[in-house]
Structure formats: C-alpha cells, structure tokens
Write an enzyme that holds these catalytic residues in place. Structure first.
Site, PDB file in Angstrom:
ATOM      1  CE1 TYR A   1      -4.034  -1.792  -0.028  1.00  0.00           C
ATOM      2  CE2 TYR A   1      -3.355  -2.773   2.054  1.00  0.00           C
ATOM      3  CZ  TYR A   1      -4.224  -2.720   0.972  1.00  0.00           C
ATOM      4  OH  TYR A   1      -5.273  -3.591   0.898  1.00  0.00           O
TER       5      TYR A   1
ATOM      6  CG  LEU B   1      -7.869  -1.671   3.411  1.00  0.00           C
ATOM      7  CD1 LEU B   1      -6.791  -0.744   3.953  1.00  0.00           C
ATOM      8  CD2 LEU B   1      -7.290  -2.988   2.962  1.00  0.00           C
TER       9      LEU B   1
ATOM     10  CG  HIS C   1     -12.686   2.085   6.378  1.00  0.00           C
ATOM     11  ND1 HIS C   1     -14.044   2.120   6.160  1.00  0.00           N
ATOM     12  CD2 HIS C   1     -12.265   0.900   5.886  1.00  0.00           C
ATOM     13  CE1 HIS C   1     -14.420   1.007   5.562  1.00  0.00           C
ATOM     14  NE2 HIS C   1     -13.350   0.249   5.399  1.00  0.00           N
TER      15      HIS C   1
ATOM     16  CE  LYS D   1     -22.354   0.959   1.682  1.00  0.00           C
ATOM     17  NZ  LYS D   1     -21.557   0.736   0.519  1.00  0.00           N
TER      18      LYS D   1
END
Length: 80
Positions: free
Chosen positions: A3, A19, A24, A42
């Site tokens: 990442y 994720l 988040h 979400k």
C-alpha cells in the site's frame, strides 16, 4: 507491491479503500496526505471525529473524499 508503494506512485491519482472498517481512517488519511483522491467503503470511519479529520484533510488538499454509497448517485434515485 505494498500500500505504501502504491501511495508513493505518482501515476496513481485515486484509491478505493475496501479494507476492514478499523483501517479506514488510517489508510484514507495516508492516501490524502499522499495527494490521492479517496473512495472509502462503508462505514466511512469508526466515529464522527475521524470523519471530521478526514473531511478537513481532503478539503485542505483540494481532494475528493467520498463514501462508496453509489445508489445515491444513480439516475433511478432521482425518481425517488
């Protein structure tokens, strides 16, 4: 790649973050600091303070930060 490598890539303009919920905020903030637009799955964040911090960071950077809440933008939703 990792990442971190993706966020450092100048060819990447935007990221989608699907994720685990607890990750988040961490990764959305990292992406915004790396000057990437963010589509965040979400729930947006774990709490209101994290949401405010991300929104402020996005605004300061002039970046798009959006929750993956697609039906709201669908043409059929306009008829509801």
């Amino acid at each position: 790649g990792s990442y971190d490598q993706m966020l450092a890539d100048p060819d990447v303009e935007a990221v989608y973050i699907p994720l685990l919920n607890g990750l988040h905020y961490e990764w959305a903030a990292a992406a915004l600091r790396a000057k990437k637009h963010v589509l965040l799955e979400k729930p947006f964040t774990s709490n209101a303070e994290e949401a405010r911090l991300l929104s402020t960071l996005a605004a300061e950077q002039g970046l798009v930060l959006a929750e993956a809440f697609h039906w709201r933008h669908h043409l059929l939703a306009k008829r509801l």
